[in-house]
Design a protein around this motif. Structure first.
Motif, short mmCIF file in Angstrom:
data_model
loop_
_atom_site.label_atom_id
_atom_site.label_comp_id
_atom_site.label_asym_id
_atom_site.label_seq_id
_atom_site.Cartn_x
_atom_site.Cartn_y
_atom_site.Cartn_z
N ASP A 168 31.12 10.66 -23.73
CA ASP A 168 32.21 10.03 -24.48
C ASP A 168 33.45 10.92 -24.61
O ASP A 168 34.11 10.95 -25.64
CB ASP A 168 31.75 9.58 -25.88
CG ASP A 168 30.82 8.39 -25.82
OD1 ASP A 168 30.99 7.53 -24.93
OD2 ASP A 168 29.89 8.33 -26.65
N LEU A 212 32.80 13.67 -13.60
CA LEU A 212 33.39 12.51 -14.27
C LEU A 212 32.33 11.68 -14.98
O LEU A 212 32.54 11.21 -16.10
CB LEU A 212 34.15 11.64 -13.26
CG LEU A 212 35.45 12.20 -12.73
CD1 LEU A 212 36.05 11.26 -11.68
CD2 LEU A 212 36.44 12.46 -13.85
N GLN A 214 32.07 10.85 -18.95
CA GLN A 214 31.97 9.48 -19.45
C GLN A 214 30.73 9.32 -20.32
O GLN A 214 30.79 8.74 -21.40
CB GLN A 214 31.95 8.49 -18.29
CG GLN A 214 31.98 7.05 -18.74
CD GLN A 214 32.08 6.08 -17.57
OE1 GLN A 214 31.84 6.44 -16.43
NE2 GLN A 214 32.45 4.86 -17.88
N PRO A 262 39.13 9.72 -21.55
CA PRO A 262 39.79 9.93 -20.26
C PRO A 262 41.13 10.66 -20.39
O PRO A 262 41.49 11.47 -19.53
CB PRO A 262 39.98 8.52 -19.72
CG PRO A 262 38.90 7.73 -20.37
CD PRO A 262 38.76 8.32 -21.75
#
Length: 163
Positions: free
Chosen positions: A38, A31, A35, A41
């Motif tokens: 970029d 995760l 993140q 989600p």
């Protein structure tokens, strides 16, 4: 019509807490990589939904579709993830990520095809591509644990698998 009851086989997190902790750490690292790269989600949710559909993991599918809804994902797109190839609702990047996810999930059927990998590499930067590979790999591991231990449905013990 009666609903079949599937009893969980093992509370794997309790039996092997050190492996479950390592799996949780891998999940968190994947995760964090997504993140940092970029990756949206919402795209991660689509990946989780598609892998869970293929693997027949109802526990994960329920969880990730609920999370997608909470993030604002539309019902029609959630329903059409299964048929993304025939839907106009997904971007070129989403299509490449879903295709790569399917190839990783179904790796037993052959290798990840060069054209699938090449299209994903065209759509995503190297750090993003790596993050997508990790995301698909981790959700597949989670699905396999849940399916193997029969954690299918809401009656499963919450501590039976690390998420």
């Amino acid at each position: 019509m009666s609903v079949a009851t599937i009893a969980p086989r093992i509370a794997i997190k309790n039996v092997t807490p050190e492996v479950s902790s390592a799996m949780s750490a891998l999940h968190e690292a994947a995760l964090a990589a997504a993140q940092a790269a970029d990756i949206a989600p919402g795209l991660l949710q689509l990946i989780k939904i598609r892998a869970s559909q293929i693997n027949g993991c109802s526990l994960s599918l329920d969880r990730y579709t609920q999370e997608a809804r909470a993030m604002g994902e539309g019902e029609q797109r959630i329903r059409e993830v299964r048929a993304w190839r025939n839907s106009k609702l997904f971007t070129c990047g989403e299509r490449a990520a879903l295709s790569l996810t399917e190839a990783i999930t179904l790796v037993f059927a052959g290798q990840v095809p060069n054209e699938v990998y090449a299209e994903a590499a065209r759509q995503f930067e190297e750090t993003q591509l790596a993050a997508l590979i990790w995301a698909a790999t981790v959700i597949n591991a989670h699905n396999r644990i849940a399916v193997t231990t029969r954690l299918e449905g809401s009656g499963a013990p919450p501590n039976a698998v690390a998420r």
